[in-house]
Design a protein around this motif. Structure first.
Motif, PDB file in Angstrom:
ATOM      1  N   ASN A  51       0.788  -1.240   0.000  1.00 57.33           N
ATOM      2  CA  ASN A  51       0.000   0.000   0.000  1.00 57.33           C
ATOM      3  C   ASN A  51       0.820   1.291   0.000  1.00 57.33           C
ATOM      4  OD1 ASN A  51      -2.705  -1.171   0.235  1.00 57.33           O
ATOM      5  ND2 ASN A  51      -2.060  -1.820   2.274  1.00 57.33           N
TER       6      ASN A  51
ATOM      7  N   LYS B 154       0.641   4.053  -2.713  1.00 56.15           N
ATOM      8  CA  LYS B 154      -0.655   4.541  -3.223  1.00 56.15           C
ATOM      9  C   LYS B 154      -0.838   6.006  -2.847  1.00 56.15           C
ATOM     10  CE  LYS B 154      -2.539  -0.094  -2.980  1.00 56.15           C
ATOM     11  NZ  LYS B 154      -3.337  -1.074  -2.228  1.00 56.15           N
TER      12      LYS B 154
ATOM     13  N   TYR C 203      -3.200   7.639  -1.602  1.00 60.30           N
ATOM     14  CA  TYR C 203      -3.850   7.964  -0.324  1.00 60.30           C
ATOM     15  C   TYR C 203      -2.930   7.732   0.869  1.00 60.30           C
ATOM     16  CZ  TYR C 203      -5.086   2.971   0.483  1.00 60.30           C
ATOM     17  OH  TYR C 203      -5.052   1.614   0.681  1.00 60.30           O
TER      18      TYR C 203
ATOM     19  N   TRP D 297      -3.697   4.807  -9.279  1.00 58.97           N
ATOM     20  CA  TRP D 297      -4.821   3.853  -9.112  1.00 58.97           C
ATOM     21  C   TRP D 297      -6.064   4.653  -9.451  1.00 58.97           C
ATOM     22  CZ3 TRP D 297      -5.681   0.340  -4.191  1.00 58.97           C
ATOM     23  CH2 TRP D 297      -6.624  -0.642  -4.510  1.00 58.97           C
TER      24      TRP D 297
ATOM     25  N   GLU E  94      -5.871  -0.779 -12.551  1.00 60.80           N
ATOM     26  CA  GLU E  94      -7.338  -0.914 -12.540  1.00 60.80           C
ATOM     27  C   GLU E  94      -8.077   0.310 -13.055  1.00 60.80           C
ATOM     28  OE1 GLU E  94      -8.460  -2.004  -8.551  1.00 60.80           O
ATOM     29  OE2 GLU E  94      -6.992  -3.624  -8.458  1.00 60.80           O
TER      30      GLU E  94
ATOM     31  N   GLN F 242      -3.089  -9.580 -12.140  1.00 60.09           N
ATOM     32  CA  GLN F 242      -3.047  -9.639 -10.668  1.00 60.09           C
ATOM     33  C   GLN F 242      -3.113 -11.071 -10.143  1.00 60.09           C
ATOM     34  OE1 GLN F 242      -5.851  -6.923  -8.852  1.00 60.09           O
ATOM     35  NE2 GLN F 242      -4.968  -5.143  -9.866  1.00 60.09           N
TER      36      GLN F 242
ATOM     37  N   TRP G  80       0.559 -11.935  -3.283  1.00 59.18           N
ATOM     38  CA  TRP G  80       0.057 -10.760  -2.552  1.00 59.18           C
ATOM     39  C   TRP G  80       0.075 -11.103  -1.056  1.00 59.18           C
ATOM     40  CZ3 TRP G  80       0.681  -6.419  -4.628  1.00 59.18           C
ATOM     41  CH2 TRP G  80       0.054  -5.267  -4.142  1.00 59.18           C
TER      42      TRP G  80
ATOM     43  N   TRP H  32      -4.648  -9.807   2.996  1.00 55.72           N
ATOM     44  CA  TRP H  32      -5.749  -8.832   2.885  1.00 55.72           C
ATOM     45  C   TRP H  32      -7.104  -9.538   2.868  1.00 55.72           C
ATOM     46  CZ3 TRP H  32      -8.947  -8.008  -1.636  1.00 55.72           C
ATOM     47  CH2 TRP H  32      -8.730  -8.959  -2.652  1.00 55.72           C
TER      48      TRP H  32
HETATM   49  O1  9MR Z   1      -3.988  -5.595  -0.020  1.00 60.02           O
HETATM   50  C1  9MR Z   1      -4.344  -4.238  -0.115  1.00 60.02           C
HETATM   51  C2  9MR Z   1      -5.130  -3.806   1.127  1.00 60.02           C
HETATM   52  O2  9MR Z   1      -4.295  -3.855   2.271  1.00 60.02           O
HETATM   53  C3  9MR Z   1      -5.671  -2.398   0.928  1.00 60.02           C
HETATM   54  O3  9MR Z   1      -6.512  -2.052   2.033  1.00 60.02           O
HETATM   55  C4  9MR Z   1      -6.439  -2.291  -0.386  1.00 60.02           C
HETATM   56  C5  9MR Z   1      -6.881  -0.865  -0.664  1.00 60.02           C
HETATM   57  O4  9MR Z   1      -5.760  -0.041  -0.843  1.00 60.02           O
HETATM   58  O5  9MR Z   1      -5.618  -2.703  -1.468  1.00 60.02           O
HETATM   59  C6  9MR Z   1      -5.161  -4.036  -1.374  1.00 60.02           C
HETATM   60  O6  9MR Z   1      -4.346  -4.321  -2.491  1.00 60.02           O
HETATM   61  C7  9MR Z   1      -4.986  -4.297  -3.780  1.00 60.02           C
HETATM   62  C8  9MR Z   1      -3.973  -3.848  -4.802  1.00 60.02           C
HETATM   63  O7  9MR Z   1      -3.407  -2.616  -4.427  1.00 60.02           O
HETATM   64  C9  9MR Z   1      -4.591  -3.735  -6.175  1.00 60.02           C
HETATM   65  N1  9MR Z   1      -5.202  -4.985  -6.565  1.00 60.02           N
HETATM   66  C10 9MR Z   1      -6.129  -5.549  -5.594  1.00 60.02           C
HETATM   67  C11 9MR Z   1      -5.457  -5.687  -4.228  1.00 60.02           C
HETATM   68  C12 9MR Z   1      -6.395  -6.343  -3.230  1.00 60.02           C
HETATM   69  O8  9MR Z   1      -7.519  -5.526  -3.036  1.00 60.02           O
END
Ligand code: 9MR
Length: 380
Positions: A81, A84, A86, A121, A171, A249, A331, A339
């Motif tokens: 994260n 990103k 944010y 993103w 995305e 992904q 991931w 996640w």
């Molecule tokens: O795993 C990530 C999670 O911790 C975050 O809360 C979420 C929102 O930022 O994003 C998750 O990662 C995503 C990735 O950045 C893009 N592809 C989908 C992943 C799973 O949602």
């Protein structure tokens, strides 16, 4: 007795004050790591790493046992994260590089490559409010372009030479329509946002690998998404936009993103058609966010882990049959930090098992499936 740990990894464990038995699975690991197996085929293996915010299960990096697994198994890392908008840019003036830098420093010390996720993103739910509510003034298109270019130039310059592969855009295709998602930026820039972002990245790092990353999937129900992504990539090629690879992904399994599609609905033929289209554009394929969702599998752990591993093997064999597939990043490597624990709970309320190591750092059948897929892959 061999522990499978070298001195550096043993130190990483003890320096964290952990008793050696805190990572029994890791200590039992012997033989080549996943990255070593990948290397023999001209591929790389790695993982996303959470730096502690945001989300609730994302602090993997602060866990010494996790870091030891990363050091043993990986050749390439990506921030879960920390890059990103944010997180990195809580407001327009701030670039909060510290958490992301920490991982890049760790990678450098350990000789690991790093991917950058993500420069843009393009989804409002994952953009900071200040971007969603931005006042673009009387010349909104040029102001939106300035904002995107400035962000990319700053971030890419900060990591030049250390981050060598970028998810330039993540995305931006809406799976329901196959069209560009609408955001405060695309409202003014339209599809031009894609050209601007890739152009800005190439300019800031001419040698970097430029990737479009998305979750169009092998499983049923993703046809519209696949068509939209392919159309996007074709348009980029026609316009001469610099791009080197598609990030697939690969969050496979059930109940992910859309309604549950179950485990037996994978459509190899259709998926191959999509991959043929992508590789026909002379693009590489990266598996950027691999995990296997076990939401709808029965509780029994042995059969659940076997089903997860079988699905993974089938998927990886298909992906590896394309010599264009170069990198595989999970991931997350350990169920404790996935996640998927936060979302779409299992009906029995039990913890999920979507990654190669269980919550106590023991390798699972999924680990063996990934190893076997690398062993079976043709060299590239
Ligand atoms: O795993 C990530 C999670 O911790 C975050 O809360 C979420 C929102 O930022 O994003 C998750 O990662 C995503 C990735 O950045 C893009 N592809 C989908 C992943 C799973 O949602």
């Amino acid at each position: 007795m061999t522990t499978g740990l070298n001195r550096r990894q043993a130190l990483a464990l003890t320096a964290g004050g952990l008793a050696v038995c805190a990572a029994p699975g890791l200590l039992a690991q012997e033989g080549p790591s996943l990255h070593e197996l990948a290397r023999t085929k001209g591929m790389r293996f790695g993982t996303a790493v959470g730096m502690g915010r945001p989300g609730t299960l994302t602090g993997a990096f602060s866990d010494p046992a996790y870091r030891a697994i990363v050091q043993r198994e990986c050749g390439i890392l990506v921030h879960e994260n920390a890059l990103k908008w944010y997180v990195l840019r809580p407001d327009e003036e701030t670039y909060f590089f510290t958490p992301a830098d920490t991982l890049v420093d760790f990678a450098t010390e350990n000789g690991l490559a790093v991917r950058g996720h993500t420069l843009l993103w393009n989804r409002e739910e994952f953009s900071p409010a200040w971007v969603n509510n931005y006042d673009f003034g009387s010349r909104p298109a040029s102001e939106a372009e300035r904002l995107v270019r400035e962000h990319i130039a700053t971030v890419v310059a900060h990591y030049r030479g250390r981050i060598t592969s970028w998810d330039v855009i993540n995305e931006t295709i809406d799976p329901r329509t196959g069209r560009l998602r609408e955001t405060s930026l695309t409202r003014h820039l339209g599809e031009n946002i894609v050209d601007i972002a890739f152009d800005a990245t190439r300019e800031a790092d001419p040698g970097g690998e430029l990737v479009y990353n998305d979750y169009m999937s092998w499983e049923a129900g993703h046809e519209m998404h696949q068509e939209g992504v392919l159309r996007l990539l074709e348009g980029m090629r026609e316009r001469g936009v610099p791009i080197d690879a598609l990030g697939v992904q690969s969050h496979i399994g059930s109940g992910n993103f859309d309604e549950s599609t179950g485990f037996d609905t994978a459509r190899d033929e259709h998926w191959r058609g999509f991959l043929d289209g992508v590789t026909g554009l002379d693009l590489d394929l990266l598996i950027t966010e691999f995990d296997v969702h076990d939401k709808n599998l029965p509780y029994d752990i042995e059969s659940r882990d076997t089903a997860v591993a079988d699905l993974a093997r089938r998927y990886l064999d298909l992906m590896f049959s394309y010599p264009q597939t170069k990198d595989v990043l999970c991931w997350g490597l350990c169920d404790r930090y996935s996640w998927l624990q936060n979302l779409w709970p299992r009906s029995d309320g039990e913890a999920k098992r979507p990654t190669p190591f269980d919550a106590d750092y023991r390798p699972k059948p999924l680990y063996d499936a990934i190893a076997a897929a690398f062993q079976a892959a043709a060299p590239r």
